[in-house]
Scaffold this active site. Structure first.
Site, PDB file in Angstrom:
ATOM      1  N   SER A 367       0.614  -1.453   0.132  1.00 22.90           N
ATOM      2  CA  SER A 367       0.128  -0.130   0.450  1.00 22.90           C
ATOM      3  C   SER A 367       0.964   1.016  -0.658  1.00 22.90           C
ATOM      4  O   SER A 367       1.364   1.546   1.114  1.00 22.90           O
ATOM      5  CB  SER A 367      -0.998  -0.090   0.944  1.00 22.90           C
ATOM      6  OG  SER A 367      -1.915   1.689   1.197  1.00 22.90           O
ATOM      7  N   ARG A 368       0.714   1.409  -0.939  1.00 22.94           N
ATOM      8  CA  ARG A 368       1.939   3.270  -1.493  1.00 22.94           C
ATOM      9  C   ARG A 368       1.849   4.143  -0.476  1.00 22.94           C
ATOM     10  O   ARG A 368       2.546   5.271   0.123  1.00 22.94           O
ATOM     11  CB  ARG A 368       1.829   3.536  -2.687  1.00 22.94           C
ATOM     12  CG  ARG A 368       2.454   2.322  -3.713  1.00 22.94           C
ATOM     13  CD  ARG A 368       3.323   3.558  -4.836  1.00 22.94           C
ATOM     14  NE  ARG A 368       3.486   1.856  -6.099  1.00 22.94           N
ATOM     15  CZ  ARG A 368       2.753   1.270  -6.517  1.00 22.94           C
ATOM     16  NH1 ARG A 368       1.474   1.661  -6.469  1.00 22.94           N
ATOM     17  NH2 ARG A 368       2.980   0.175  -7.514  1.00 22.94           N
TER      18      ARG A 368
END
Length: 512
Positions: A367-368
């Site tokens: 998850s950036r």
């Protein structure tokens, strides 16, 4: 006869008034003609003023939209069945674009992308109709993604937190739980303020019915919109389905509310786009997909955003789903979507068939947005969880065929096995934030290290009820604020240690 004469006089008077009011002027009308028809595509000549994406109407009432403009003909995608359309039929431009209904009346309904009802609840009383193609919010109107979307799935909430306004791709091979993760996320919103839109593209009717039934049974279907373009629907409906779903969700976002859109799935949408493009003579590119397929998906998913307070403060979160072939993440459509989205949840077929469900591959998932959207209580508890689990997976691989003598390695493997058992979760059973915090604290604090693996499932199932009975104040604090003070954390850990002791095997009897 007198009555008949009076009625005739009245009719004659009205007829004269109508003739007198009729405009006596020429009317210019542009009429096209169907040159060929087949596979949901019509080639039309004679409509030189029709614009791209304009809605056109056929003489028997069917509608379609222009997707390609050439010198002599335009390619039109049908949004209805083509049974009554033949070469030579007349076609009229409308000057309108494709629109979808929006408003609260759609909540709880199952509709097609044009808003036509597919359930038995009558027509939809829409607030208005908005274009399915809308520009993404400008950068100046966006805000940081910082508020969490609790999925209720511990492996996601603890390691790959999802934020309001984020675009998180769910990707994996066929039939290994991609839709199950999205459905569990929708079910978990029954106690939140998020409106959910589920868009089914090219799915079997039986599959869509199972999804809707699961949400009706376990979630809050009255706060969901189901947009269905099944495998038997016209290709045009399948193509516009995700755009219509976003338009329906944007109604709530633009009013300061929060929405979540699940697109199931983008791979089928890409295939539909390829078929339409090739039938309308657009040149193919890599892997026979036309070169604009990236732009099609990018302009769709860019519409997901968290708006700034000056723009209302609403959010639109997107969970697109994509299918892999034999785990090939480097294929064209997967790499496109990975580069467009803010992270991906990768499901592994090997884990699925070994019984590890949900089969999330923690090594390739990311998850950036990261921990900025995580509830503080869970972020602090799970700070080292992913690292510990990754180390365990590496050690497990290297020690699979040989004995382990080092005490530290044995401890890491023991801890990792408990983490994997804790992360396993049945479908339709999303967890509260307090449940997730307690489970992570139990494994990270080493409380379950001495617990036999076969008793982990029982410990998990009994934990929520025990929390409500024994530490209700702490549960309420976590659910209300998302935080856990140090004193409360110490109290919860002590209580968890005592609770876990109930499941530990009794010590062996002393000798002598």
């Amino acid at each position: 006869m007198p009555n008949s004469s009076a009625a005739l006089d009245r009719w004659l008077k009205l007829a004269k008034e109508r003739v007198k009011a009729a405009p006596l002027a020429s009317v210019a009308e542009q009429v096209g003609r169907v040159e060929s028809i087949g596979n949901g595509i019509a080639l039309i000549s004679g409509l030189r003023n029709v614009r791209l994406d304009e809605l056109v109407r056929f003489e028997h009432g069917q509608v379609g939209f222009a997707i390609s403009l050439e010198r002599d003909v335009l390619g039109c995608v049908l949004l209805d069945e083509i049974d009554d359309i033949e070469a030579g039929d007349r076609v009229h431009g409308t000057g309108e674009v494709v629109r979808a209904p929006v408003g609260p009346a759609l909540l709880g309904r199952t509709v097609d992308p044009l808003g036509r009802p597919l359930d038995d609840s009558g027509p939809v009383d829409a607030k208005s109709h908005e274009p399915i193609e809308r520009p993404a919010p400008e950068i100046i109107d966006r805000d940081y993604v910082s508020e969490p979307v609790q999925t209720g799935i511990i492996v996601l909430d603890s390691m790959f937190a999802l934020g309001r306004g984020q675009r998180e791709l769910i990707i994996g091979d066929r039939a290994i739980g991609k839709t199950a993760i999205a459905v569990d996320c929708i079910i978990n919103q029954k106690s939140s303020d998020i409106v959910c839109v589920y868009v089914a593209i090219g799915q079997k009717s039986s599959t869509v019915k199972r999804v809707i039934s699961a949400i009706q049974a376990h979630g809050a279907a009255e706060r969901c919109i189901f947009v269905v373009a099944s495998a038997s629907a016209a290709p045009g409906l399948q193509w516009i389905a995700p755009f219509a779903g976003f338009t329906m969700a944007e109604y709530f976002r633009d009013r300061g509310e929060h929405a979540l859109v699940v697109i199931d799935d983008m791979t089928k949408h890409a295939v539909t786009h390829r078929e339409i493009a090739l039938l309308t003579r657009q040149p193919p590119g890599r892997e026979a997909y036309p070169g604009d397929v990236f732009h099609v998906h990018a302009r769709l998913l860019e519409r997901a955003a968290k708006l700034a307070k000056s723009a209302g403060g609403g959010s639109l979160t997107a969970l697109p789903i994509a299918e892999l072939e034999a785990g090939n993440l480097s294929a064209y459509i997967p790499t496109n979507l990975i580069s467009i989205t803010d992270g991906q949840i990768v499901l592994d077929a090997r884990l699925f068939y070994e019984g590890h469900k949900p089969a999330v591959d923690v090594g390739t998932s990311v998850s950036r947005v990261g921990g900025k959207t995580q509830a503080p209580a869970l972020r602090e508890a799970a700070e080292m969880l992913r690292l510990d689990y990754a180390q365990f997976l590496e050690l497990e691989m290297f020690t699979r065929f040989g004995g382990v003598t080092d005490v530290q390695i044995k401890d890491k493997i023991t801890r990792g096995q408990r983490i994997r058992a804790i992360l396993a979760q049945p479908q339709y059973a999303p967890l509260r934030l307090a449940d997730e915090v307690a489970l992570v604290l139990s494994v990270q604090g080493g409380f379950v290290d001495a617990l036999p693996l076969e008793k982990i499932a029982k410990f998990r199932s009994e934990l929520p009820a025990w929390l409500d009975r024994s530490v209700a104040t702490i549960v309420s604090e976590i659910e209300r604020t998302g935080r856990l003070e140090d004193a409360r954390s110490a109290e919860l850990k002590a209580s968890l240690s005592a609770f876990v002791a109930q499941f530990e095997p009794p010590p062996p009897p002393s000798q002598g």
